[in-house]
Design a protein around this motif. Structure first.
Motif, short mmCIF file in Angstrom:
data_model
loop_
_atom_site.label_atom_id
_atom_site.label_comp_id
_atom_site.label_asym_id
_atom_site.label_seq_id
_atom_site.Cartn_x
_atom_site.Cartn_y
_atom_site.Cartn_z
N GLY A 61 24.59 -37.08 -6.67
CA GLY A 61 25.02 -36.41 -7.94
C GLY A 61 24.60 -36.74 -9.08
O GLY A 61 25.25 -36.70 -10.31
N THR B 250 21.46 -33.34 -11.73
CA THR B 250 21.80 -31.96 -11.41
C THR B 250 20.73 -31.46 -10.68
O THR B 250 19.32 -31.20 -11.14
CB THR B 250 22.23 -31.30 -12.61
N LYS B 251 21.18 -30.28 -9.81
CA LYS B 251 20.37 -29.52 -9.25
C LYS B 251 20.03 -28.15 -10.03
O LYS B 251 19.18 -27.33 -9.83
CB LYS B 251 20.71 -28.99 -7.91
N HIS B 252 20.65 -28.06 -10.96
CA HIS B 252 20.69 -27.13 -11.91
C HIS B 252 20.48 -27.32 -13.31
O HIS B 252 21.44 -27.05 -14.27
CB HIS B 252 21.86 -26.00 -11.60
N GLU C 149 18.76 -30.61 -19.54
CA GLU C 149 19.94 -30.65 -18.82
C GLU C 149 20.99 -30.70 -19.81
O GLU C 149 21.01 -31.15 -20.88
CB GLU C 149 20.11 -31.97 -18.00
N ASP D 81 25.16 -31.46 -20.66
CA ASP D 81 26.17 -31.94 -20.15
C ASP D 81 27.59 -31.61 -20.14
O ASP D 81 27.61 -30.33 -20.52
CB ASP D 81 26.22 -33.57 -21.08
#
Length: 265
Positions: free
Chosen positions: A106, A109-111, A136, A138
């Motif tokens: 974790g 992020t995967k996304h 990314e 937050d």
């Protein structure tokens, strides 16, 4: 003299040396590819595919990386010994394992908001162009720009703070999203370490001035060479490694031929 079509963010360091910029943008001489570039490009392609396709199977990552890495080596006829070829391939696989592990924990992020995001910014009668590795969001709705690095060394604090590529990303963040990123991250793929840096509006203005000065020097035919290890690099890992060090930089006939060609064009 024809206007310069663009300046690549990855060649911003050439602005320090007018002759290096001349070779790159006027003589259209590109530095040869290398096994390390093939390694980095293979990793970028693999991670881009992973996030865009939402495929987080490590085995498929490794297959894609090996295929892309070896394709670049073969198609661009990169000179590399077989032991070095396999060594770098193994290092690339290890970096993917580290990245995959961070996703599983974790920590990544995967996304992401974006991956491999292109930008093209008008400046000084030309365009600053480039591609951001990853963006990314937050939990506070702020965004960070991440730059993947696959080399062995890490920048010292001064080099990180004054990295022109990260400054270009900061500027591009505003041009793309309408606001500046809260932070810039130098992601060391070998260790998983993420070094955080920041920029200000003053940094962006200084970069604009630097590009504008470089364009004016080009228009005035200024092509002096800069011979400083701290700028050109000396093979020890210090400074910026210039593609045109050595024989190419010292080739006066090349300069004469190129200038004559431009004048007669």
């Amino acid at each position: 003299m024809k206007p310069m079509d663009h300046i690549s963010y990855s060649f911003l360091h050439l602005m320090v040396c007018p002759y290096a910029a001349f070779l790159r943008y006027e003589a259209a001489i590109r530095g040869g590819s290398s096994p390390w570039l093939a390694l980095g490009n293979g990793l970028h392609t693999t991670l881009e595919s992973a996030h865009k396709e939402q495929n987080f199977d490590l085995r498929s990552w490794v297959d894609l990386f090996k295929s892309e890495y070896n394709r670049i080596i073969n198609e661009e006829e990169v000179f590399v010994s077989y032991p070095q070829l396999k060594k770098l391939e193994t290092e690339g696989i290890t970096m993917l394992e580290v990245y995959h592990g961070q996703i599983e924990l974790g920590q990544i992020t995967k996304h992401p908001l974006d991956v491999e995001k292109d930008f093209r910014i008008p400046v000084a009668g030309t365009f600053l162009v480039g591609r951001i590795d990853k963006v990314e969001l937050d939990s506070d709705g702020e965004f960070a720009i991440i730059d993947y690095k696959s080399g062995k060394s890490k920048p010292d604090p001064w080099s990180l703070r004054n990295n022109l590529q990260l400054t270009a990303y900061y500027w591009a963040g505003f041009e793309i999203y309408g606001r500046y990123p809260s932070k810039l991250i130098w992601h060391h793929l070998r260790t998983g370490e993420q070094l955080v840096s920041e920029r200000t509006l003053e940094d962006v203005e200084n970069l604009k001035v630097m590009i504008n000065n470089a364009v004016q020097m080009r228009e005035q035919g200024i092509r002096h060479r800069v011979f400083h290890d701290s700028i050109c690099g000396d093979g020890s890992g210090r400074g910026v490694s210039c593609d045109f060090r050595g024989a190419v930089c010292s080739d006066k006939e090349l300069e004469i031929r190129t200038v004559a060609k431009l004048v007669n064009a």
